[in-house]
Scaffold this motif. Structure first.
Motif: not given
Ligand SMILES: [Zn+2]
Length: 138
Positions: A21, A24, A42, A48
């Motif tokens: 990602c 994050c 995710h 996130c």
């Molecule tokens: Zn993320």
């Protein structure tokens, strides 16, 4: 999400791809099915950005009207809270593409977070959407 990082490069999903990602750093996997637009999810099942909603073709078409480097830009508050703007222009204007109805409080929370924000609302999602939207504007 439309983008993930693979070896430091921002890429769109493709079958069997794994990446991280961009916001994050967690592991994400490409979801390339027939029901929803191809996207990254995710691995932990928890996005996130807690405001994240599944994207539609409508979202993608709007995002694609803007340069890729403006799309899906994460912004972090001093508190550490992270939210991803659909589009963030170099002038600091956030564009949010809203396909489904959201509560008034959610709208205000997002305005408070992003401050300089312009909403693009789908007034044609349902037959009744345009009339509902016009009532809301009153
Ligand atoms: Zn993320």
């Amino acid at each position: 999400m439309k983008f993930a990082n693979i070896e430091g490069v921002r890429v769109e999903p493709f079958p069997n791809a794994h990446g991280t990602c961009p916001h994050c750093g967690e592991a994400v996997i490409a979801k390339c099915g027939n029901l929803r637009v191809w996207h990254w999810a995710h691995k932990s099942k928890q996005h996130c950005d807690r405001w994240w909603e599944p994207e539609t073709e409508w979202h993608r078409r709007w995002k694609n009207q803007f340069p890729v480097e403006w799309q899906e830009q994460g912004r972090r508050a001093e508190s550490g809270e992270l939210h991803v703007a659909d589009v963030l222009t170099p002038h600091g204007l956030v564009l949010e593409f809203q396909h489904s109805a959201i509560k008034r409080e959610q709208v205000q929370t997002r305005i408070n977070f992003h401050k300089n924000i312009c909403w693009i609302v789908n007034g044609r999602r349902l037959e009744s959407s345009l009339a509902q939207f016009e009532r809301a504007l009153e």
